[in-house]
Write a protein that holds these residues in place. Structure first.
Motif, PDB file in Angstrom:
ATOM      1  N   SER A  17       0.664  -1.225  -0.053  1.00  0.00           N
ATOM      2  CA  SER A  17       0.134   0.099   0.066  1.00  0.00           C
ATOM      3  C   SER A  17       0.943   1.229   0.013  1.00  0.00           C
ATOM      4  CB  SER A  17      -0.976  -0.075   0.997  1.00  0.00           C
ATOM      5  OG  SER A  17      -1.826  -0.999   1.148  1.00  0.00           O
ATOM      6  N   ARG A  19       0.033   5.979   0.142  1.00  0.00           N
ATOM      7  CA  ARG A  19      -0.885   7.024   0.423  1.00  0.00           C
ATOM      8  C   ARG A  19      -0.309   8.160  -0.285  1.00  0.00           C
ATOM      9  NH1 ARG A  19      -3.006  10.448   5.554  1.00  0.00           N
ATOM     10  NH2 ARG A  19      -5.217  10.543   5.106  1.00  0.00           N
ATOM     11  N   TYR A  80      -5.947  13.183  -1.165  1.00  0.00           N
ATOM     12  CA  TYR A  80      -5.344  12.140  -0.818  1.00  0.00           C
ATOM     13  C   TYR A  80      -5.814  10.938  -1.776  1.00  0.00           C
ATOM     14  CZ  TYR A  80      -4.762  14.427   3.743  1.00  0.00           C
ATOM     15  OH  TYR A  80      -4.406  15.269   4.588  1.00  0.00           O
ATOM     16  N   GLN A  82      -5.212   6.754  -1.248  1.00  0.00           N
ATOM     17  CA  GLN A  82      -4.994   5.488  -0.683  1.00  0.00           C
ATOM     18  C   GLN A  82      -5.073   4.487  -1.575  1.00  0.00           C
ATOM     19  OE1 GLN A  82      -3.866   5.107   2.700  1.00  0.00           O
ATOM     20  NE2 GLN A  82      -3.316   2.994   2.012  1.00  0.00           N
TER      21      GLN A  82
END
Length: 124
Positions: A17, A19, A80, A82
């Motif tokens: 992951s 961000r 943002y 994600q």
């Protein structure tokens, strides 16, 4: 004048992951939709995700639906992205952009301000 500065890119293994953040200057941030696009080497810049001025509406490209989430904090003038369950095909330069409109915008021509981009590389 509006300036957009992306951060948070990097190298990550498949399944990982990241961000991304996009900090915006200018007093009109709160009234405009925002979006993320990406461009891989040798390919056209493509739509990834968009969010309305209030954050109440979002839209995603089919290729990232269910894995990516766009959000915004109007108090911080920041949007943002994600990104979860990353795949090698997500490798690209990711661009933040500000729309001319307050409602959801998914076409490049609807955006009149762009950041410089941040590199995301997903290794297999």
């Amino acid at each position: 004048q509006v300036q957009l500065v992306e951060s948070g890119g990097g190298l990550v293994q498949a399944g990982g992951s990241l961000r991304l953040s996009c900090a915006a200057s200018g007093r009109t941030f709160n009234s405009k939709a925002m979006g993320w696009f990406r461009q891989a080497p040798g390919k056209e810049r493509e739509f990834v995700a968009a969010i309305s001025w209030s954050g109440g509406s979002t839209n995603y490209a089919d290729s990232v639906k269910g894995r990516f989430a766009i959000s915004r904090d109007n108090a911080k003038n920041t949007v943002y992205l994600q990104m979860n369950s990353l795949k090698p095909e997500d490798t690209a330069v990711y661009y933040c952009a500000r729309s001319q409109y307050s409602s959801l915008s998914v076409m490049k021509y609807e955006y009149n301000y762009w950041g410089q981009g941040t590199q995301v590389t997903v290794s297999s």
